[in-house]
Design a protein around this motif. Structure first.
Motif, short mmCIF file in Angstrom:
data_model
loop_
_atom_site.label_atom_id
_atom_site.label_comp_id
_atom_site.label_asym_id
_atom_site.label_seq_id
_atom_site.Cartn_x
_atom_site.Cartn_y
_atom_site.Cartn_z
N HIS A 274 -16.60 -9.06 73.54
CA HIS A 274 -17.67 -8.20 73.02
C HIS A 274 -18.00 -7.02 73.93
O HIS A 274 -18.55 -6.04 73.49
CB HIS A 274 -18.91 -9.01 72.66
N ARG A 313 -15.59 -10.20 66.76
CA ARG A 313 -16.07 -9.86 68.10
C ARG A 313 -16.46 -11.13 68.82
O ARG A 313 -17.13 -11.99 68.24
CB ARG A 313 -17.31 -8.97 68.01
N ALA A 315 -18.62 -13.24 71.69
CA ALA A 315 -20.06 -13.13 71.89
C ALA A 315 -20.44 -13.51 73.32
O ALA A 315 -21.56 -13.88 73.59
CB ALA A 315 -20.79 -14.00 70.88
N GLY A 316 -19.46 -13.43 74.23
CA GLY A 316 -19.79 -13.68 75.61
C GLY A 316 -19.62 -15.12 76.01
O GLY A 316 -20.60 -15.81 76.29
N ALA A 317 -18.40 -15.62 75.98
CA ALA A 317 -18.10 -16.96 76.48
C ALA A 317 -16.64 -16.96 76.90
O ALA A 317 -15.75 -16.81 76.06
CB ALA A 317 -18.36 -18.02 75.43
N ILE A 330 -14.04 -18.46 65.76
CA ILE A 330 -13.78 -17.69 64.53
C ILE A 330 -14.40 -18.42 63.33
O ILE A 330 -14.89 -17.80 62.39
CB ILE A 330 -12.26 -17.48 64.30
N GLU A 331 -14.40 -19.74 63.39
CA GLU A 331 -14.98 -20.52 62.29
C GLU A 331 -16.51 -20.42 62.25
O GLU A 331 -17.14 -20.91 61.34
CB GLU A 331 -14.54 -21.99 62.40
N GLY A 332 -17.08 -19.80 63.29
CA GLY A 332 -18.53 -19.58 63.28
C GLY A 332 -19.32 -20.58 64.10
O GLY A 332 -20.53 -20.67 63.97
N ALA A 334 -20.03 -22.88 67.96
CA ALA A 334 -20.01 -22.73 69.42
C ALA A 334 -18.59 -23.05 69.89
O ALA A 334 -18.01 -24.06 69.50
CB ALA A 334 -21.01 -23.68 70.05
N TRP A 350 -9.01 -23.38 60.97
CA TRP A 350 -9.33 -24.17 59.77
C TRP A 350 -8.32 -25.28 59.52
O TRP A 350 -7.96 -25.60 58.38
CB TRP A 350 -9.43 -23.26 58.54
N TYR B 17 -22.98 -9.52 54.89
CA TYR B 17 -21.91 -10.53 54.96
C TYR B 17 -22.10 -11.60 53.88
O TYR B 17 -23.24 -11.93 53.54
CB TYR B 17 -21.88 -11.19 56.33
N GLN B 21 -20.47 -19.95 56.72
CA GLN B 21 -20.60 -20.28 58.13
C GLN B 21 -19.82 -19.33 59.03
O GLN B 21 -20.27 -18.95 60.10
CB GLN B 21 -20.11 -21.72 58.37
N GLU B 22 -18.64 -18.89 58.56
CA GLU B 22 -17.81 -18.05 59.44
C GLU B 22 -18.47 -16.71 59.75
O GLU B 22 -18.03 -16.00 60.64
CB GLU B 22 -16.42 -17.85 58.85
N TYR B 23 -19.52 -16.34 59.00
CA TYR B 23 -20.20 -15.07 59.28
C TYR B 23 -21.45 -15.24 60.13
O TYR B 23 -22.14 -14.26 60.42
CB TYR B 23 -20.52 -14.34 57.98
N LEU B 24 -21.73 -16.48 60.54
CA LEU B 24 -22.92 -16.73 61.36
C LEU B 24 -22.95 -15.84 62.61
O LEU B 24 -23.94 -15.17 62.89
CB LEU B 24 -22.98 -18.22 61.76
N ILE B 25 -21.83 -15.81 63.34
CA ILE B 25 -21.80 -15.05 64.58
C ILE B 25 -21.90 -13.55 64.30
O ILE B 25 -22.60 -12.82 65.01
CB ILE B 25 -20.55 -15.42 65.41
N PHE B 26 -21.27 -13.09 63.25
CA PHE B 26 -21.38 -11.67 62.86
C PHE B 26 -22.85 -11.31 62.65
O PHE B 26 -23.34 -10.27 63.11
CB PHE B 26 -20.63 -11.40 61.55
N GLN B 29 -24.84 -11.22 65.82
CA GLN B 29 -24.52 -10.03 66.61
C GLN B 29 -25.24 -8.80 66.07
O GLN B 29 -25.79 -8.01 66.83
CB GLN B 29 -23.01 -9.79 66.59
N ASP B 30 -25.26 -8.66 64.75
CA ASP B 30 -25.92 -7.49 64.18
C ASP B 30 -27.43 -7.54 64.41
O ASP B 30 -28.06 -6.52 64.69
CB ASP B 30 -25.62 -7.38 62.68
N SER B 59 -27.76 -23.86 68.34
CA SER B 59 -26.81 -24.17 69.41
C SER B 59 -25.78 -23.04 69.56
O SER B 59 -25.34 -22.76 70.66
CB SER B 59 -26.16 -25.54 69.20
N VAL B 60 -25.44 -22.38 68.48
CA VAL B 60 -24.54 -21.23 68.58
C VAL B 60 -25.24 -20.10 69.33
O VAL B 60 -24.69 -19.48 70.24
CB VAL B 60 -24.07 -20.76 67.19
N PHE B 63 -25.29 -20.91 72.96
CA PHE B 63 -23.98 -21.08 73.61
C PHE B 63 -23.44 -19.74 74.12
O PHE B 63 -22.92 -19.64 75.22
CB PHE B 63 -22.98 -21.71 72.63
N TYR B 64 -23.57 -18.71 73.29
CA TYR B 64 -22.97 -17.43 73.65
C TYR B 64 -23.94 -16.57 74.44
O TYR B 64 -25.10 -16.43 74.07
CB TYR B 64 -22.54 -16.69 72.38
N SER B 66 -24.18 -13.39 74.86
CA SER B 66 -24.67 -12.10 74.41
C SER B 66 -25.90 -12.22 73.51
O SER B 66 -26.49 -11.23 73.14
CB SER B 66 -23.57 -11.31 73.71
N PHE B 67 -26.27 -13.46 73.16
CA PHE B 67 -27.47 -13.62 72.34
C PHE B 67 -28.67 -13.97 73.21
O PHE B 67 -28.55 -14.70 74.19
CB PHE B 67 -27.28 -14.74 71.31
#
Ligand code: FMN
Ligand code: SF4
Ligand code: FES
Ligand code: FES
Lengths: 647, 156
Positions: A274, A313, A315-317, A330-332, A334, A350, B17, B21-26, B29-30, B59-60, B63-64, B66-67
């Protein structure tokens, strides 16, 4: 870079076949006048941070002012990193190849007047040979470039990465055309196998074998299969993947599209760290432009083959650079690594067959297809073929990106290309392989840089970070640095990794304070082995390497810390004192003003002294002194306070 | 400047989006870049949209790195602690800034003016040690240069 909406200007054009692409390339080349002057401004991160934008603006203005005829008016072009970052901002004038370094906005007028109008070089901006002091006008004659073999970096620095037409003119997507017109998926996989290409992301796994494994998995499980690019670049001292994504995104896309064809994949992902917004922007633009030309998406180059890509992108890990963690991310979720009972090629993203390769690995694929596996295998050494890009940083004169054939010796890279350590002394050690790698001492300077030789000396290739250390760098401190990094980045799933790294770091913290015994040194070694054995992923599995290699090669330096309370490099805070050389001090008071403790006193224009009782060893005086009057001494002076405390 | 610029519409972000689930991080981030943190309401809306349970989204988000679940400062001061910058004294700059700003790395000053952060290699090791203040790169950063920069932030 190019402000106009490039993508829009050729939406009417869709390349319907490989022949059409060839035609388009020829048209683009024909539009170019080889004699037309081009002013290339490096827009890599290093040059930008050093002021390249201002230089470009000033050059534009100076060109406008010069009122040159539109026919002969030079083009200004911005490109990715040219590699010689420590000389930035860089400006290169084509077609002569004049190389101007450390250019300032105020130099723009002279460049336009002297070079572009009068056709003469601006002497003072040329690179000077460090030995003879002679100016070297052309880029290719500079020692830094002469010894390199720039293949993966070949287009970077000559094309504007935000305009696909530039890359196409320079040959991008010709390998894809070749594959689609005359190679079966099997041909592609065996070509990559034959080339001997090994993964550039760390472990060096043979790329062809990985693709073969995916084909086998597809036989069993069917499709979909995914193609993924690892652009997470976690090594904290490396930036080559970033510069490839920024400077030549099409090379990465082309490599991935070729693999997708070979595997029958319809969807791919690029996972980018990121902190790399420019890489993301350039990849995004590249994808958009490739789609509109019919090089990505449905019916690529008019064939039945359909494949598209998406950017994720990070997210910093750091741990998300690990393959299974990357898929989880990628699956969303942790990004925690998963046990690898089943290999990722069989059960990756997947749960499907997946091929994950590193940015630089992908960028090598078009080269192999275009020039043939035999050509590729002829570069480098037998079990490490091709070239490798390194980010050469630390205590070395020429900091930047270098690309050399595998098997080039360390000393060639550091001394001939890198120009050696500032001050001319030999380097003390080189750290390769990042947090999973090790420190190689000067005595092994002739070691060839290839996967197997580096492993043999206890380090590893890793992704290509190469950090040069000199006598002012402390190995205990460097080992501690990497441990702290990994301790923070451990996902915590495995106990040996989570607790073991903390314990190791605490022991090194003690060493840096002069506490510890020789028995502790042995404990570090056995704990290190236990962490290696008991960790699920390679983060834990390789984490002890920096400590273990420094112990192997620099044991005396460790012992000096604990037996003599001395840090020979003068780095470990609790073992050093700062002192002012009474002869050298001019009494300018710069340090006295900056000292946060007001520990420095003396009369104006007279030598100053540091009150050791107040000093916290922050080092600001050392950093600020213009006369080299601040000295570091170790073992530390005994301050009055601690003397009193002891009695 | 308030911490959450009013013009950002959370619903507009969510609609960017599909609800998977796969768009959670997107989405996180936004939201993070629009608000400089993840407000609790936003996290709930994201969960409704993606169908991800709140505990999992939480937990996501933790974990990262940048959040941030707490508001960040108006200005970001990032000290590079990549290997090259470490060797050239990056640590010293962190210590110095911690003293000056009276916060630890990762924290925000009480007046929400500055968040102090550390990063790893920014790709300009030739200029190490590097500190980035918002979008401005300080090359070969020193305590003296930082003093000046911090003063200009406070004066803005
Ligand atoms: C903790 C950890 C971090 C990693 N980080 C990266 C990374 O940032 N970039 C990368 O390409 N590979 C990284 N790897 C290696 C990947 O797991 C994987 O081997 C690689 O992406 C495969 O591509 P290659 O065969 O082309 O090298 C990392 C591995 C581990 C264990
Ligand atoms: S070795 Fe460390 S980082 Fe890897 S899975 Fe185990 S705890 Fe996580
Ligand atoms: S950024 Fe310009 S040479 Fe590297
Ligand atoms: S280590 Fe700081 S910019 Fe690379």
């Amino acid at each position: 870079m190019a402000e106009t909406n490039v993508a829009q200007s050729f939406t009417e054009r869709r390349l319907g076949s490989a022949a059409d692409l060839k035609l388009y390339q020829e048209e683009l080349l024909a539009q170019k006048d080889p004699q037309q002057a081009e002013v290339i401004v490096c827009y890599g991160t290093g040059c930008l941070a050093a002021g390249a934008e201002q230089v470009e603006a000033a050059l534009k203005e100076a060109l406008d002012q010069a009122g040159l005829d539109t026919k002969v008016r030079p083009l200004i072009k911005t490109t990715g990193c040219r590699g010689f970052c420590s000389r930035g901002p860089l400006v290169v004038i084509q077609p002569e190849g004049l190389f101007y370094q450390k250019v300032k906005a105020s130099d723009a007028e002279e460049i336009v007047q002297t070079t572009l109008v009068e056709g003469q070089p601006v002497e003072r901006l040329l690179y000077q040979d460090p030995q003879s002091g002679e100016p070297i006008p052309r880029e290719q004659d500079i020692p830094f470039y002469k010894k390199q073999h720039r293949l993966v970096l070949g287009r970077i620095g000559s094309v504007d990465p935000t305009d696909i037409r530039e890359s196409i003119a320079a040959g991008a997507y010709q390998a894809l055309a070749k594959v689609l017109t005359g190679m079966s998926p099997e041909d592609v996989v065996s070509e990559v196998e034959k080339s001997g290409l090994r993964g550039r992301g760390g472990a060096g796994f043979p790329t062809g074998r990985k693709w073969r494994g995916a084909l086998k998995a597809i036989e069993k499980k069917g499709r979909p299969v995914y193609v993924v690019c690892n652009g997470d670049e976690g090594d904290p001292g490396a930036f080559m993947d970033c510069m490839i994504m920024e400077g030549d995104p099409h090379a990465v896309l082309e490599g991935m599209i070729i693999a997708a064809y070979a595997l029958g994949s319809e969807q791919g992902y690029i996972y980018v760290r990121h902190e790399y917004p420019v890489a993301i922007k350039h990849l995004d633009l590249a994808m958009e432009q490739a789609r509109s030309l019919g090089l990505l998406g449905d019916n690529i180059l008019g064939s039945d083959f359909c494949f598209d890509l998406r950017i994720n992108r990070g997210a910093g890990a750091f741990v998300c650079g690990e393959s299974t963690a990357l898929f989880t991310s990628i699956e969303g979720l942790a990004g925690e690594p998963r046990p690898k009972y089943v290999r990722s090629v069989e059960e990756g993203l997947w749960g499907r067959p997946t091929v994950l390769n590193n940015v630089e690995s992908w960028a090598n694929v078009p080269l192999i297809i275009n020039n043939g596996a035999d050509w590729f295998a002829g570069i480098g050494v037998p079990h490490s073929t091709g070239t490798k890009v390194f980010s050469l940083v630390g205590k070395v004169n020429n900091v930047g990106l270098v690309e050399v054939p595998m098997g080039t010796s360390l000393v060639e890279i550091i001394e001939e290309i890198g120009g050696g350590v500032p001050g001319g002394e030999p380097f003390k050690a080189v750290q390769t392989g990042g947090p999973s790698g090790g420190c190689i001492p000067y005595s092994l300077k002739d070691v060839p840089v290839d996967y197997d030789s580096l492993s043999k000396v206890g380090s590893m290739m890793g992704s290509g970070g190469m950090i040069v250390m000199d006598e002012r760098d402390c190995v205990v401190d460097v080992a501690r640095y990497f441990l702290r990094f990994l301790e923070e980045e451990s996902c915590g799933k495995c106990i040996p990794c989570r607790l073991g790294l903390t314990r190791l770091r605490e022991m090194l913290d003690d060493f840096s304070k002069g506490k510890g015994t020789e028995k502790d040194v042995e404990e570090i070694e056995s704990l290190g082995e236990a962490i290696k054995d008991g960790s699920l992923c390679a983060l834990g599995g390789s984490a002890p390497n920096p400590v273990l290699t420094t112990l192997q090669y620099f044991r005396d330096e460790y012992l000096a810390h604990i037996n003599e309370r001395r840090c020979p490099a003068g780095i470990c805070k609790e073992l050093i004192s700062y002192q002012i050389d009474q002869e050298a001090c001019t009494g300018c008071r710069t340090c006295a003003r900056l000292c946060p403790q007001e520990a420095i006193s003396g009369e104006k224009k007279k030598p100053h002294t540091i009150d050791q009782d107040k000093c916290i060893q922050c080092g600001i005086c050392l950093e600020s002194c213009n006369f080299g009057a601040v000295q570091v001494i170790s073992p530390a002076l005994v301050s009055q306070k601690s003397q009193e405390a002891a009695s | 400047m308030s911490t959450a610029p009013v013009e950002v519409d959370i619903d507009e972000i969510i609609e960017r989006y599909p609800g998977k689930q796969e768009y959670l991080i997107f989405l996180l981030q936004d939201v993070q870049s629009a608000f400089r943190y993840i407000p609790p309401e936003a996290l709930e809306l994201i969960c409704d949209h993606t169908g991800v349970p709140l505990s999992q989204a939480y937990s996501v988000a933790t974990f990262y790195k940048s959040f941030s679940l707490k508001p960040k400062g108006e200005h970001q001061v990032k000290v590079c602690l990549g290997t090259a910058c470490h060797l050239k004294g990056g640590e010293r700059l962190v210590d110095d800034l911690e003293r000056k700003l009276k916060v630890k790395a990762g924290e925000t000053t009480a007046d929400l003016l500055v968040t102090l952060e550390t990063v790893n290699c920014l790709g300009c090791c030739a200029l190490s040690p590097v500190v980035v203040v918002d979008d401005d790169y300080l090359a070969q950063a020193t305590s003296g240069k930082l003093n000046k920069k911090l003063k200009s932030l406070a004066a803005q």
